[in-house]
Design an enzyme around this catalytic site. Structure first.
Site, PDB file in Angstrom:
ATOM      1  N   LYS A   1      12.783  18.594  22.637  1.00 11.47           N
ATOM      2  CA  LYS A   1      14.420  18.716  23.086  1.00 11.47           C
ATOM      3  C   LYS A   1      15.180  18.177  21.646  1.00 11.47           C
ATOM      4  O   LYS A   1      14.825  17.291  21.247  1.00 11.47           O
ATOM      5  CB  LYS A   1      14.805  17.865  24.235  1.00 11.47           C
ATOM      6  CG  LYS A   1      16.235  18.135  24.748  1.00 11.47           C
ATOM      7  CD  LYS A   1      16.475  17.531  25.818  1.00 11.47           C
ATOM      8  CE  LYS A   1      18.053  17.765  26.522  1.00 11.47           C
ATOM      9  NZ  LYS A   1      18.242  16.799  27.751  1.00 11.47           N
TER      10      LYS A   1
ATOM     11  N   SER B   1      19.935  19.932  31.635  1.00 11.71           N
ATOM     12  CA  SER B   1      20.110  20.155  30.191  1.00 11.71           C
ATOM     13  C   SER B   1      19.084  20.323  29.280  1.00 11.71           C
ATOM     14  O   SER B   1      19.363  21.051  28.159  1.00 11.71           O
ATOM     15  CB  SER B   1      21.166  18.746  29.204  1.00 11.71           C
ATOM     16  OG  SER B   1      20.500  17.749  29.254  1.00 11.71           O
TER      17      SER B   1
ATOM     18  N   SER C   1      18.104  15.965  34.185  1.00 12.38           N
ATOM     19  CA  SER C   1      17.665  17.217  33.208  1.00 12.38           C
ATOM     20  C   SER C   1      16.655  17.485  32.819  1.00 12.38           C
ATOM     21  O   SER C   1      16.405  18.588  31.933  1.00 12.38           O
ATOM     22  CB  SER C   1      18.594  16.719  32.042  1.00 12.38           C
ATOM     23  OG  SER C   1      19.895  16.899  31.872  1.00 12.38           O
TER      24      SER C   1
HETATM   25  N1  GLN Z   1      23.563  17.586  34.641  1.00 11.95           N
HETATM   26  C1  GLN Z   1      23.961  16.359  34.623  1.00 11.95           C
HETATM   27  C2  GLN Z   1      25.272  16.171  33.514  1.00 11.95           C
HETATM   28  O1  GLN Z   1      25.751  16.799  33.185  1.00 11.95           O
HETATM   29  C3  GLN Z   1      22.735  15.569  34.013  1.00 11.95           C
HETATM   30  C4  GLN Z   1      22.551  15.600  32.567  1.00 11.95           C
HETATM   31  C5  GLN Z   1      21.278  14.950  32.089  1.00 11.95           C
HETATM   32  O2  GLN Z   1      20.342  14.589  32.873  1.00 11.95           O
HETATM   33  N2  GLN Z   1      21.161  14.710  30.866  1.00 11.95           N
HETATM   34  O3  GLN Z   1      25.440  15.037  33.212  1.00 11.95           O
END
Ligand code: GLN
Length: 490
Positions: A88, A163, A187
């Site tokens: 990532k 994400s 994410s």
């Molecule tokens: N979707 C969640 C957010 O927008 C979690 C994101 C993540 O785990 N990095 O913060």
């Protein structure tokens, strides 16, 4: 004469097979990398290109693969020997840029590599390109990237989740069998559910965060995607362990997760938390979970109804704590230290111009929200109160695990993957993490694995365990994967 070449598939539990074939000489790391690159180019081409990688330097990878093979020729084969692993783009690597999916870090190349990347290399893996993500890991669909959205390989008109959508898609598209992602609120697990792959988030402190660009430090984790449970187990085994460079890294012995397939699950207690099965839950998602519970019962596990009463408060708590920490962490991107600098009137003008042009809408929203809840007069009302409720959420889990529950089983997401562009209301987007943020708030390990399809799309089942009990997660996940067989993906 060279040894006959064996073509090990890059999907379906390939990490163990690739390692064996590379160690015996029946395939070479260079061949594997060439095939992975060919597959990456194939899914990139055309109008429906999946847009999985932010950067992927084929020439560099070819060279690196050769060196990896040479270096490892005389040593004991590492657990990921010859395995390409996608990374990532918020995890620091030396060659490829680390952009965090943001304009503010376009072309930024880190002067050091993350601890997890070093561990991958030590285990014989090839860090294979940087994957697309929601900007600074804020989002649930990978639509918040400055480099355009990633598409779901299973259904290209849908999002891969986020994400870490690029990493999930890299595995789902059969480019690599293992990929690294990051988790602040789901994410890794949410995109794993949407793309039909396995995703694991370890205990907080289990894996070093050194070199992971900070979003919300008390919630951030490095996680692993695998085509199958075994791929994820090997990936986590390799990157876990104490790191003096991360002050929150725990000095706790790491289990042989890839050997958990041989551990009996008979007699274990699986909890079914009622708050994760509300009346409003999609009946098709419920049916897939019920089928999974049936398999767990047949495996000799005892299913127990439990309650985690503060679950409904997790989303509001998360969306106070995470933006608060983010607003502080992202203050470092000021035009002076990293990446983009846009000229403006004086120093303040330069800060303003850089930050307003460098950050996208969601990141800006979070910074404003975070600054607000930390400001004088609101700190006690919002931030301190949220921290107190966070403690109650963690205590819910401790109570259930102390009462003899080994693992909890829930849906990973309330729905399968939605269409690109379908969710424009930020709050509606935040709700797609409703079943995952709790594990980040409590710091407990959790994973998602495919448990079948809903309307033709993959859906994940989530396992959660007490702190540092990753072995339990993997024992149950291996057993459930075997029991589901082809049913996991149909
Ligand atoms: N979707 C969640 C957010 O927008 C979690 C994101 C993540 O785990 N990095 O913060």
């Amino acid at each position: 004469m060279s040894a006959p070449r064996e073509s090990v598939p890059l999907h379906t539990g390939a990490a163990a097979a690739l390692r064996a074939a590379t160690a015996s000489g029946s395939t070479s790391t260079a061949d594997t990398v060439t095939r992975a690159l060919a597959r990456a180019r194939e899914v990139k081409a055309g109008r429906d290109g999946l847009n999985i990688f932010v950067s992927l330097d084929g020439e560099y990878l070819d060279e690196h693969a050769e060196t990896a093979t040479e270096q490892l020729a005389d040593t004991e084969p590492g657990l990921l020997l010859g395995v390409p692993v996608a990374i990532k783009d918020n995890i620091a690597t030396l060659h490829h840029p680390t952009t965090c999916g943001s304009r503010i870090l376009a072309d930024y190349v880190s002067p050091y590599a993350a601890t997890v990347v070093g561990k991958l290399c030590d285990a014989g893996a090839v860090p294979f390109g940087k994957t697309n993500m929601d900007e600074f890991a804020m989002g649930s669909s990978t639509e918040n990237s400055a480099y355009g959205p990633t598409r779901n390989p299973v259904a290209p008109d849908r999002v891969p989740g986020g994400s870490s959508g690029g990493s999930a898609a890299a595995v789902a598209a059969g480019i690599v069998p293992v990929a690294l992602g990051s988790e602040t609120g789901g994410s890794v697990r949410q995109p794993a559910s949407f793309c039909g792959v396995v995703g694991v988030k370890p205990t907080y402190g289990r894996v070093s965060r050194f070199g992971l660009v900070a979003f919300a430090s008390s919630l951030d984790h490095v996680g692993v995607f695998g085509a199958r449970v075994d791929d994820a187990a090997r990936g986590l085994r390799v990157i876990a362990g104490h790191d003096p460079l991360d002050s929150t890294s725990a000095n706790v012995a790491v289990g042989e997760y890839h050997l958990a397939h041989a551990r009996p699950v008979k007699g274990m207690v699986v909890g079914r938390p009622r708050e994760y099965f509300p009346d409003s839950l999609d009946p098709a998602v419920r049916a897939r979970c019920d089928a999974a519970f049936e398999h767990l019962r047949e495996l000799g596990m005892q299913v127990r109804d439990v309650s985690l009463p503060h679950t409904a408060l997790a989303i509001p708590v998360y969306y106070i704590v995470a933006p608060a920490e983010a607003s502080s962490n992202l203050a470092r991107f000021d035009g002076a230290r990293y990446g983009l600098r846009v000229a403006g009137a004086g120093l303040t003008g330069m800060y303003e111009a850089t930050r307003s042009q460098g950050f996208g809408a969601e990141v800006t929203r979070r910074i404003m929200l975070g600054t607000y809840v930390l400001s004088a007069g609101y700190y006690d009302a919002y931030y301190r109160k949220a921290q107190r409720v966070r403690t109650l959420i963690a205590a819910d889990f401790s109570r259930v695990f102390h009462a003899g529950v080994d693992v909890l089983f829930t849906p990973t997401t309330p729905t399968p993957a939605f269409k690109l562009g379908a969710i424009s209301d930020p709050y509606e987007m935040y709700l797609s993490d409703i079943f995952t943020v709790t594990a980040n708030l409590a710091g407990i390990p959790a994973m998602s694995q495919p448990i079948g399809r809903v309307g033709g799309l993959p859906i994940g089942g989530q396992l959660m365990a007490a702190h540092f009990e990753e072995m339990k997660l993997f024992s149950v996940a291996y057993a459930l994967e075997r029991a589901l067989g082809a049913g996991a993906s149909s």
